[in-house]
Design an enzyme around this catalytic site. Structure first.
Site, PDB file in Angstrom:
ATOM      1  N   THR A   1     -13.564  -3.498 -22.612  1.00 26.55           N
ATOM      2  CA  THR A   1     -13.441  -2.920 -21.272  1.00 26.55           C
ATOM      3  C   THR A   1     -12.300  -3.574 -20.493  1.00 26.55           C
ATOM      4  O   THR A   1     -11.960  -4.742 -20.735  1.00 26.55           O
ATOM      5  CB  THR A   1     -14.778  -3.134 -20.522  1.00 26.55           C
ATOM      6  OG1 THR A   1     -14.590  -2.851 -19.145  1.00 26.55           O
ATOM      7  CG2 THR A   1     -15.273  -4.574 -20.629  1.00 26.55           C
ATOM      8  N   ASP A   2     -11.784  -2.853 -19.511  1.00 26.48           N
ATOM      9  CA  ASP A   2     -10.766  -3.451 -18.629  1.00 26.48           C
ATOM     10  C   ASP A   2     -11.370  -4.508 -17.701  1.00 26.48           C
ATOM     11  O   ASP A   2     -10.637  -5.282 -17.079  1.00 26.48           O
ATOM     12  CB  ASP A   2     -10.040  -2.368 -17.812  1.00 26.48           C
ATOM     13  CG  ASP A   2     -10.952  -1.528 -16.923  1.00 26.48           C
ATOM     14  OD1 ASP A   2     -12.180  -1.724 -16.952  1.00 26.48           O
ATOM     15  OD2 ASP A   2     -10.411  -0.671 -16.188  1.00 26.48           O
ATOM     16  N   GLU A   3     -12.725  -4.550 -17.601  1.00 28.57           N
ATOM     17  CA  GLU A   3     -13.352  -5.507 -16.672  1.00 28.57           C
ATOM     18  C   GLU A   3     -13.118  -6.960 -17.087  1.00 28.57           C
ATOM     19  O   GLU A   3     -13.288  -7.868 -16.279  1.00 28.57           O
ATOM     20  CB  GLU A   3     -14.855  -5.240 -16.556  1.00 28.57           C
ATOM     21  CG  GLU A   3     -15.143  -3.883 -15.981  1.00 28.57           C
ATOM     22  CD  GLU A   3     -16.530  -3.741 -15.371  1.00 28.57           C
ATOM     23  OE1 GLU A   3     -17.216  -4.747 -15.175  1.00 28.57           O
ATOM     24  OE2 GLU A   3     -16.901  -2.598 -15.089  1.00 28.57           O
TER      25      GLU A   3
ATOM     26  N   TYR B   1     -21.736  -9.257 -17.077  1.00 28.16           N
ATOM     27  CA  TYR B   1     -21.350  -8.236 -18.075  1.00 28.16           C
ATOM     28  C   TYR B   1     -19.939  -8.482 -18.590  1.00 28.16           C
ATOM     29  O   TYR B   1     -19.704  -8.581 -19.796  1.00 28.16           O
ATOM     30  CB  TYR B   1     -21.456  -6.830 -17.472  1.00 28.16           C
ATOM     31  CG  TYR B   1     -20.693  -5.781 -18.260  1.00 28.16           C
ATOM     32  CD1 TYR B   1     -21.138  -5.379 -19.519  1.00 28.16           C
ATOM     33  CD2 TYR B   1     -19.513  -5.207 -17.770  1.00 28.16           C
ATOM     34  CE1 TYR B   1     -20.427  -4.430 -20.263  1.00 28.16           C
ATOM     35  CE2 TYR B   1     -18.805  -4.261 -18.501  1.00 28.16           C
ATOM     36  CZ  TYR B   1     -19.264  -3.873 -19.748  1.00 28.16           C
ATOM     37  OH  TYR B   1     -18.568  -2.949 -20.482  1.00 28.16           O
TER      38      TYR B   1
ATOM     39  N   LYS C   1     -18.480  -9.495 -22.369  1.00 32.02           N
ATOM     40  CA  LYS C   1     -17.512  -8.696 -23.137  1.00 32.02           C
ATOM     41  C   LYS C   1     -16.264  -9.533 -23.441  1.00 32.02           C
ATOM     42  O   LYS C   1     -15.691  -9.438 -24.529  1.00 32.02           O
ATOM     43  CB  LYS C   1     -17.130  -7.430 -22.364  1.00 32.02           C
ATOM     44  CG  LYS C   1     -18.230  -6.402 -22.220  1.00 32.02           C
ATOM     45  CD  LYS C   1     -18.711  -5.793 -23.524  1.00 32.02           C
ATOM     46  CE  LYS C   1     -17.692  -4.888 -24.179  1.00 32.02           C
ATOM     47  NZ  LYS C   1     -18.278  -4.190 -25.367  1.00 32.02           N
TER      48      LYS C   1
HETATM   49  P1  NAD Z   1     -24.295   2.836 -23.037  1.00 30.17           P
HETATM   50  O1  NAD Z   1     -25.059   1.831 -22.253  1.00 30.17           O
HETATM   51  O2  NAD Z   1     -24.349   4.268 -22.640  1.00 30.17           O
HETATM   52  O3  NAD Z   1     -24.738   2.784 -24.565  1.00 30.17           O
HETATM   53  C1  NAD Z   1     -24.914   1.570 -25.254  1.00 30.17           C
HETATM   54  C2  NAD Z   1     -25.572   1.893 -26.591  1.00 30.17           C
HETATM   55  O4  NAD Z   1     -25.720   0.665 -27.307  1.00 30.17           O
HETATM   56  C3  NAD Z   1     -26.970   2.512 -26.445  1.00 30.17           C
HETATM   57  O5  NAD Z   1     -27.123   3.583 -27.354  1.00 30.17           O
HETATM   58  C4  NAD Z   1     -27.904   1.362 -26.812  1.00 30.17           C
HETATM   59  O6  NAD Z   1     -29.137   1.790 -27.378  1.00 30.17           O
HETATM   60  C5  NAD Z   1     -27.043   0.606 -27.824  1.00 30.17           C
HETATM   61  N1  NAD Z   1     -27.448  -0.802 -27.912  1.00 30.17           N
HETATM   62  C6  NAD Z   1     -27.635  -1.679 -26.889  1.00 30.17           C
HETATM   63  N2  NAD Z   1     -28.043  -2.862 -27.382  1.00 30.17           N
HETATM   64  C7  NAD Z   1     -28.080  -2.731 -28.738  1.00 30.17           C
HETATM   65  C8  NAD Z   1     -28.411  -3.611 -29.792  1.00 30.17           C
HETATM   66  N3  NAD Z   1     -28.813  -4.873 -29.555  1.00 30.17           N
HETATM   67  N4  NAD Z   1     -28.308  -3.163 -31.062  1.00 30.17           N
HETATM   68  C9  NAD Z   1     -27.933  -1.883 -31.326  1.00 30.17           C
HETATM   69  N5  NAD Z   1     -27.631  -0.999 -30.359  1.00 30.17           N
HETATM   70  C10 NAD Z   1     -27.700  -1.416 -29.079  1.00 30.17           C
HETATM   71  O7  NAD Z   1     -22.799   2.303 -23.074  1.00 30.17           O
HETATM   72  P2  NAD Z   1     -21.405   3.062 -23.033  1.00 30.17           P
HETATM   73  O8  NAD Z   1     -21.035   3.281 -21.621  1.00 30.17           O
HETATM   74  O9  NAD Z   1     -21.440   4.176 -23.984  1.00 30.17           O
HETATM   75  O10 NAD Z   1     -20.457   1.896 -23.577  1.00 30.17           O
HETATM   76  C11 NAD Z   1     -20.210   1.743 -24.970  1.00 30.17           C
HETATM   77  C12 NAD Z   1     -19.207   0.624 -25.188  1.00 30.17           C
HETATM   78  O11 NAD Z   1     -18.005   0.931 -24.495  1.00 30.17           O
HETATM   79  C13 NAD Z   1     -19.660  -0.728 -24.685  1.00 30.17           C
HETATM   80  O12 NAD Z   1     -19.224  -1.710 -25.598  1.00 30.17           O
HETATM   81  C14 NAD Z   1     -18.953  -0.873 -23.358  1.00 30.17           C
HETATM   82  O13 NAD Z   1     -18.751  -2.236 -23.034  1.00 30.17           O
HETATM   83  C15 NAD Z   1     -17.665  -0.164 -23.639  1.00 30.17           C
HETATM   84  N6  NAD Z   1     -16.968   0.420 -22.484  1.00 30.17           N
HETATM   85  C16 NAD Z   1     -17.625   1.258 -21.636  1.00 30.17           C
HETATM   86  C17 NAD Z   1     -16.940   1.869 -20.590  1.00 30.17           C
HETATM   87  C18 NAD Z   1     -17.617   2.817 -19.640  1.00 30.17           C
HETATM   88  O14 NAD Z   1     -16.978   3.255 -18.668  1.00 30.17           O
HETATM   89  N7  NAD Z   1     -18.870   3.198 -19.858  1.00 30.17           N
HETATM   90  C19 NAD Z   1     -15.571   1.595 -20.406  1.00 30.17           C
HETATM   91  C20 NAD Z   1     -14.928   0.716 -21.304  1.00 30.17           C
HETATM   92  C21 NAD Z   1     -15.640   0.157 -22.342  1.00 30.17           C
HETATM   93  O1  DAU Z   2     -14.188  -0.419 -16.219  1.00 31.83           O
HETATM   94  C1  DAU Z   2     -14.998  -0.153 -17.331  1.00 31.83           C
HETATM   95  C2  DAU Z   2     -16.436  -0.409 -16.991  1.00 31.83           C
HETATM   96  O2  DAU Z   2     -16.842   0.652 -16.134  1.00 31.83           O
HETATM   97  C3  DAU Z   2     -17.351  -0.490 -18.205  1.00 31.83           C
HETATM   98  O3  DAU Z   2     -16.977  -1.594 -18.965  1.00 31.83           O
HETATM   99  C4  DAU Z   2     -18.797  -0.616 -17.776  1.00 31.83           C
HETATM  100  O4  DAU Z   2     -19.651  -0.602 -18.908  1.00 31.83           O
HETATM  101  C5  DAU Z   2     -19.149   0.547 -16.882  1.00 31.83           C
HETATM  102  O5  DAU Z   2     -20.472   0.393 -16.407  1.00 31.83           O
HETATM  103  C6  DAU Z   2     -18.181   0.625 -15.708  1.00 31.83           C
HETATM  104  O6  DAU Z   2     -18.390  -0.472 -14.784  1.00 31.83           O
HETATM  105  P1  DAU Z   2     -18.355  -0.243 -13.196  1.00 31.83           P
HETATM  106  O7  DAU Z   2     -19.101  -1.333 -12.550  1.00 31.83           O
HETATM  107  O8  DAU Z   2     -16.984   0.029 -12.731  1.00 31.83           O
HETATM  108  O9  DAU Z   2     -19.199   1.144 -13.141  1.00 31.83           O
HETATM  109  P2  DAU Z   2     -20.318   1.668 -12.134  1.00 31.83           P
HETATM  110  O10 DAU Z   2     -20.474   3.130 -12.400  1.00 31.83           O
HETATM  111  O11 DAU Z   2     -21.523   0.819 -12.149  1.00 31.83           O
HETATM  112  O12 DAU Z   2     -19.611   1.494 -10.723  1.00 31.83           O
HETATM  113  C7  DAU Z   2     -18.377   2.152 -10.454  1.00 31.83           C
HETATM  114  C8  DAU Z   2     -17.999   1.813  -9.017  1.00 31.83           C
HETATM  115  O13 DAU Z   2     -18.942   2.460  -8.134  1.00 31.83           O
HETATM  116  C9  DAU Z   2     -18.089   0.337  -8.694  1.00 31.83           C
HETATM  117  O14 DAU Z   2     -17.058   0.015  -7.763  1.00 31.83           O
HETATM  118  C10 DAU Z   2     -19.449   0.176  -8.029  1.00 31.83           C
HETATM  119  C11 DAU Z   2     -19.632   1.508  -7.317  1.00 31.83           C
HETATM  120  N1  DAU Z   2     -21.022   1.977  -7.188  1.00 31.83           N
HETATM  121  C12 DAU Z   2     -21.776   2.047  -8.312  1.00 31.83           C
HETATM  122  C13 DAU Z   2     -23.083   2.499  -8.241  1.00 31.83           C
HETATM  123  C14 DAU Z   2     -23.934   2.558  -9.484  1.00 31.83           C
HETATM  124  C15 DAU Z   2     -21.515   2.395  -5.957  1.00 31.83           C
HETATM  125  O15 DAU Z   2     -20.808   2.359  -4.926  1.00 31.83           O
HETATM  126  N2  DAU Z   2     -22.802   2.828  -5.892  1.00 31.83           N
HETATM  127  C16 DAU Z   2     -23.612   2.889  -6.982  1.00 31.83           C
HETATM  128  O16 DAU Z   2     -24.805   3.297  -6.857  1.00 31.83           O
END
Ligand code: NAD
Ligand code: DAU
Length: 339
Positions: free
Chosen positions: A122-124, A148, A152
């Site tokens: 992730t970019d985080e 988190y 990562k």
């Molecule tokens: P998500 O939370 O929707 O899904 C995570 C999946 O991992 C689920 O299916 C869960 O059951 C599985 N999981 C969790 N713990 C596990 C374990 N111990 N063993 C096996 N499976 C397990 O997540 P997502 O948003 O699809 O993110 C997927 C990946 O992409 C992550 O590595 C996350 O850090 C990365 N990522 C997410 C975003 C985003 O915006 N969502 C952005 C950049 C990177």
């Molecule tokens: O940047 C990539 C990341 O993006 C991934 O690595 C993470 O897995 C994914 O959860 C996401 O993280 P963020 O914290 O950016 O996502 P989230 O949707 O939780 O929040 C997005 C923005 O919105 C953040 O600035 C917090 C704000 N927010 C979020 C929620 C859930 C609100 O203002 N209200 C809310 O209820």
């Protein structure tokens, strides 16, 4: 080729599996997932009888299960993780076990069996940008700010350490905020769409001027595909949407798309340690892989809203059970502490 997708029942993983079976129909895909609250086999229901697809219920913190699964494939794409920042603030332990210890098992297994790994990050990990800062690149120093993102970052460092020390065949991508179908309704876009559909308010943290760089999930999948085809071992690739949006502007777009008005918006207490801005410079991916995001925010958001409207029962099932306990603890607390 046989590809193991960890976390394949989650948001990005399930979209990636759909993408892969469509674009590489000759390949076999194994989904390895523990089915936590975020993992949902409904996301993969339409392919459950596809002979090129297999589901294995398994936990990456279970070393033997990981070794069994990795041994049988050619390539591992590692999505499995705990992913929600707010949850990591409430309970960091599971983030450390899954994201760090789990990744160690994946690394030990690919090392043992000589398999190719792509690690999804992730970019985080880069921390928070000031308004005047240039976007993150592959050279930006790591500065994670939440449990988190720290977990990562640790997993990324382990991947690089295994490449450097043991010569494993691995690449990493750091992607910005994804959106699209099957995203669990705890993250801002699906939470706000579902709240608005249910006639509830949407809780905007702090002043709502935080910025995220939104990328449609299929663009992320295509980036990972190109890294697997053309990426250089040991290298990192930053993938982003080129699409910086303030939370309040995103919220207003969603309110509008759902036919509501500003009375639906509620400003609540800020997230502790809230990162102010993320943005990605994807020049390296563009130059070396020929990748760039293709889906505009307008099209992607509309497509996403339509998907959630058509899948309200899926949303309701996600929001029942354990989620309700979490929601009560976190969001009700946020709503109770308005500015
Ligand atoms: P998500 O939370 O929707 O899904 C995570 C999946 O991992 C689920 O299916 C869960 O059951 C599985 N999981 C969790 N713990 C596990 C374990 N111990 N063993 C096996 N499976 C397990 O997540 P997502 O948003 O699809 O993110 C997927 C990946 O992409 C992550 O590595 C996350 O850090 C990365 N990522 C997410 C975003 C985003 O915006 N969502 C952005 C950049 C990177
Ligand atoms: O940047 C990539 C990341 O993006 C991934 O690595 C993470 O897995 C994914 O959860 C996401 O993280 P963020 O914290 O950016 O996502 P989230 O949707 O939780 O929040 C997005 C923005 O919105 C953040 O600035 C917090 C704000 N927010 C979020 C929620 C859930 C609100 O203002 N209200 C809310 O209820």
């Amino acid at each position: 080729m046989k590809i193991l997708v960890t976390g394949g029942a989650g948001f990005i993983g399930s979209n990636f599996i759909h993408y892969w079976l469509q674009t590489h129909p000759q390949d076999d895909v194994v989904c390895f997932d523990a089915l936590t609250y975020a993992g949902n086999l409904e996301n993969l229901k339409d392919i459950e009888n596809n002979p090129k697809y297999l589901f294995v219920k398994g936990d990456i913190t279970d070393r033997d299960a990981v070794f069994d699964a990795v041994k049988q494939v050619d390539v591992v794409v590692h999505f499995a993780a705990e992913t929600h920042v707010d949850r990591s603030i409430m309970d960091p332990g599971i983030f450390i076990r899954t994201n760090i210890m789990g990744t160690q098992h994946i690394l030990d297994a690919v090392k043992e069996y000589g398999k190719r790994l792509h690690h999804i990050s992730t970019d985080e990990v880069f921390g928070s940008l000031k308004p005047e800062d240039p976007p993150f690149t592959e050279k930006t120093a790591y500065d994670p700010q939440s449990p988190y993102s720290a977990s990562k970052a640790a997993s990324d460092h382990l991947v690089r350490a295994y490449v450097n020390t043991y010569g494993i065949q691995a690449t990493i991508s750091n992607c910005s905020n994804n959106y699209g179908p099957y995203m669990f309704p705890e993250k801002i876009i699906p939470l706000f769409i579902s709240n608005l559909m249910e006639g509830k308010k949407v809780p905007v943290y702090g002043d709502g001027h935080q910025v995220r760089d939104w990328i449609f999930v299929d663009d992320h999948s295509r980036g990972v595909d190109l890294i697997l085809q053309k990426g250089t071992m040991g290298e990192t690739y930053c993938l982003g949407g080129g699409n910086e949006v303030k939370n309040i502007d995103l919220t207003k777009k969603l309110v509008d798309l759902l036919g509501k008005d500003d009375a639906s918006i509620e400003f609540v207490k800020d997230r502790p340690g809230h990162d102010r801005r993320y943005a990605i410079d994807y020049a390296k991916a563009k130059e070396t892989l020929g990748w760039e995001p293709l889906v505009t925010f307008e099209d992607g958001l509309l497509q996403t809203v339509e998907w959630y409207k058509a899948n309200q029962e899926w949303v309701a099932r996600c929001k029942s059970g354990d989620y309700q306990t979490y929601y009560d603890e976190w969001y009700e607390n946020q709503l109770a502490m308005k500015h």
